[in-house]
Design a protein around this motif. Structure first.
Motif, PDB file in Angstrom:
ATOM      1  N   HIS A  63      62.812   7.697   0.145  1.00  0.00           N
ATOM      2  CA  HIS A  63      62.235   6.994   1.285  1.00  0.00           C
ATOM      3  C   HIS A  63      61.474   7.968   2.193  1.00  0.00           C
ATOM      4  CE1 HIS A  63      61.917   4.309   4.761  1.00  0.00           C
ATOM      5  NE2 HIS A  63      62.342   5.326   5.488  1.00  0.00           N
ATOM      6  N   PHE A  64      62.130   9.045   2.578  1.00  0.00           N
ATOM      7  CA  PHE A  64      61.503   9.994   3.495  1.00  0.00           C
ATOM      8  C   PHE A  64      60.387  10.783   2.806  1.00  0.00           C
ATOM      9  CE2 PHE A  64      65.537   9.092   5.661  1.00  0.00           C
ATOM     10  CZ  PHE A  64      65.007   8.626   6.853  1.00  0.00           C
ATOM     11  N   ARG A  65      60.502  10.995   1.504  1.00  0.00           N
ATOM     12  CA  ARG A  65      59.432  11.645   0.746  1.00  0.00           C
ATOM     13  C   ARG A  65      58.193  10.742   0.716  1.00  0.00           C
ATOM     14  NH1 ARG A  65      62.482  12.589  -3.243  1.00  0.00           N
ATOM     15  NH2 ARG A  65      63.223  14.565  -2.470  1.00  0.00           N
ATOM     16  N   ALA A  66      58.387   9.449   0.454  1.00  0.00           N
ATOM     17  CA  ALA A  66      57.269   8.494   0.412  1.00  0.00           C
ATOM     18  C   ALA A  66      56.605   8.362   1.784  1.00  0.00           C
ATOM     19  CB  ALA A  66      57.750   7.140  -0.088  1.00  0.00           C
ATOM     20  N   LEU A  67      57.412   8.333   2.840  1.00  0.00           N
ATOM     21  CA  LEU A  67      56.838   8.302   4.190  1.00  0.00           C
ATOM     22  C   LEU A  67      55.905   9.494   4.409  1.00  0.00           C
ATOM     23  CD1 LEU A  67      59.759   7.289   6.568  1.00  0.00           C
ATOM     24  CD2 LEU A  67      57.523   6.208   6.439  1.00  0.00           C
ATOM     25  N   ALA A  68      56.357  10.664   4.026  1.00  0.00           N
ATOM     26  CA  ALA A  68      55.556  11.879   4.218  1.00  0.00           C
ATOM     27  C   ALA A  68      54.287  11.845   3.372  1.00  0.00           C
ATOM     28  CB  ALA A  68      56.382  13.119   3.878  1.00  0.00           C
ATOM     29  N   GLU A  69      54.392  11.358   2.152  1.00  0.00           N
ATOM     30  CA  GLU A  69      53.237  11.312   1.252  1.00  0.00           C
ATOM     31  C   GLU A  69      52.145  10.373   1.750  1.00  0.00           C
ATOM     32  OE1 GLU A  69      54.889  10.224  -2.530  1.00  0.00           O
ATOM     33  OE2 GLU A  69      55.852  12.178  -2.792  1.00  0.00           O
ATOM     34  N   HIS A  70      52.513   9.347   2.494  1.00  0.00           N
ATOM     35  CA  HIS A  70      51.554   8.331   2.916  1.00  0.00           C
ATOM     36  C   HIS A  70      51.048   8.524   4.349  1.00  0.00           C
ATOM     37  CE1 HIS A  70      53.099   6.452  -0.715  1.00  0.00           C
ATOM     38  NE2 HIS A  70      51.942   5.822  -0.736  1.00  0.00           N
ATOM     39  N   ILE A  96      57.000   5.298  17.176  1.00  0.00           N
ATOM     40  CA  ILE A  96      56.438   5.916  15.974  1.00  0.00           C
ATOM     41  C   ILE A  96      54.953   6.114  16.233  1.00  0.00           C
ATOM     42  CG2 ILE A  96      55.918   5.585  13.525  1.00  0.00           C
ATOM     43  CD1 ILE A  96      58.425   3.681  13.480  1.00  0.00           C
ATOM     44  N   GLY A  97      54.468   7.293  15.991  1.00  0.00           N
ATOM     45  CA  GLY A  97      53.040   7.587  16.072  1.00  0.00           C
ATOM     46  C   GLY A  97      52.635   8.278  14.787  1.00  0.00           C
ATOM     47  N   GLN A  98      51.892   7.596  13.934  1.00  0.00           N
ATOM     48  CA  GLN A  98      51.534   8.126  12.624  1.00  0.00           C
ATOM     49  C   GLN A  98      50.075   7.838  12.319  1.00  0.00           C
ATOM     50  OE1 GLN A  98      53.220  10.028  10.699  1.00  0.00           O
ATOM     51  NE2 GLN A  98      55.360   9.412  10.504  1.00  0.00           N
ATOM     52  N   THR A  99      49.546   8.522  11.302  1.00  0.00           N
ATOM     53  CA  THR A  99      48.215   8.254  10.771  1.00  0.00           C
ATOM     54  C   THR A  99      48.358   8.067   9.267  1.00  0.00           C
ATOM     55  OG1 THR A  99      47.150   9.569  12.485  1.00  0.00           O
ATOM     56  CG2 THR A  99      45.870   9.147  10.492  1.00  0.00           C
ATOM     57  N   ALA A 100      47.884   6.926   8.784  1.00  0.00           N
ATOM     58  CA  ALA A 100      47.959   6.619   7.357  1.00  0.00           C
ATOM     59  C   ALA A 100      46.986   7.514   6.592  1.00  0.00           C
ATOM     60  CB  ALA A 100      47.633   5.157   7.113  1.00  0.00           C
ATOM     61  N   ALA A 135      51.655  -2.175   8.665  1.00  0.00           N
ATOM     62  CA  ALA A 135      50.911  -2.820   7.578  1.00  0.00           C
ATOM     63  C   ALA A 135      49.408  -2.798   7.841  1.00  0.00           C
ATOM     64  CB  ALA A 135      51.397  -4.248   7.381  1.00  0.00           C
ATOM     65  N   ALA A 136      49.000  -3.048   9.065  1.00  0.00           N
ATOM     66  CA  ALA A 136      47.572  -3.049   9.403  1.00  0.00           C
ATOM     67  C   ALA A 136      46.958  -1.668   9.180  1.00  0.00           C
ATOM     68  CB  ALA A 136      47.367  -3.504  10.847  1.00  0.00           C
ATOM     69  N   ALA A 137      47.653  -0.615   9.570  1.00  0.00           N
ATOM     70  CA  ALA A 137      47.125   0.733   9.412  1.00  0.00           C
ATOM     71  C   ALA A 137      47.010   1.133   7.951  1.00  0.00           C
ATOM     72  CB  ALA A 137      47.999   1.736  10.158  1.00  0.00           C
ATOM     73  N   LEU A 138      47.934   0.663   7.130  1.00  0.00           N
ATOM     74  CA  LEU A 138      47.948   1.063   5.713  1.00  0.00           C
ATOM     75  C   LEU A 138      47.068   0.190   4.837  1.00  0.00           C
ATOM     76  CD1 LEU A 138      51.595   2.031   5.916  1.00  0.00           C
ATOM     77  CD2 LEU A 138      49.892   3.493   4.863  1.00  0.00           C
ATOM     78  N   THR A 139      46.605  -0.926   5.348  1.00  0.00           N
ATOM     79  CA  THR A 139      45.777  -1.811   4.534  1.00  0.00           C
ATOM     80  C   THR A 139      44.346  -1.907   5.034  1.00  0.00           C
ATOM     81  OG1 THR A 139      46.513  -3.757   5.768  1.00  0.00           O
ATOM     82  CG2 THR A 139      47.731  -3.204   3.749  1.00  0.00           C
ATOM     83  N   ALA A 140      44.030  -1.278   6.148  1.00  0.00           N
ATOM     84  CA  ALA A 140      42.679  -1.304   6.697  1.00  0.00           C
ATOM     85  C   ALA A 140      41.737  -0.496   5.808  1.00  0.00           C
ATOM     86  CB  ALA A 140      42.673  -0.726   8.108  1.00  0.00           C
TER      87      ALA A 140
END
Length: 144
Positions: A63-70, A96-100, A135-140
């Motif tokens: 889970h945490f590996r996939a979060l980091a990869e994306h 949470i503050g992230q960039t896809a 979801a919006a950030a990862l699918t835009a």
């Protein structure tokens, strides 16, 4: 592996290991099985592969590996604003503050994380977040 026995110490160690970016060391703090729940439908979302049921340390590390990869690690701006501990339960509140990585789109989402600690291991991980923002950030469409 030295595991703290106190709830607050375990939560602090969890956050320290998470910040260090080592999913396997994070997973060492989890019991098997772990009661794992994310604020998403059970079927998850096709653009968000880390959203699925988990119960083992290997799955927690994944889970945490996939979060980091994306996500772009240099742009992580996640903060914890409060930690409330009562007995074996801890509730963490934050943003949470992230960039896809795939889209270049940033997002922020408020979260609440409910952890239960028994004998120095996390037995419950329930996180409630603004899943629509994620979801919006990862699918835009990717930004230029």
């Amino acid at each position: 592996m030295s595991i703290p026995r106190d709830t607050r110490a375990t939560v602090t160690e969890f956050l320290d290991r998470l910040a260090a970016g080592d999913p396997d060391r994070v997973a060492e703090l989890f019991a098997e099985p772990v009661d794992w729940q994310l604020s998403w439908p059970d079927e998850g979302h096709p653009a968000i592969p880390w959203i699925r049921p988990r119960s083992t340390r290997a799955e927690v590390a994944d889970h945490f590996r996939a979060l980091a990869e994306h996500h772009v690690p240099e742009r992580n701006a996640t903060t914890v604003s409060a930690i409330v501990v009562e007995g074996g339960n801890a509730v963490l509140l934050g943003r949470i503050g992230q960039t896809a990585r795939a889209t270049g789109r940033s997002y922020t989402a408020m979260f609440a994380l409910h952890l239960t600690v028994e004998n120095g291991l996390i037995t419950r991980y329930h996180i409630y977040e603004d899943s629509l923002s994620v979801a919006a950030a990862l699918t835009a469409a990717p930004t230029g």
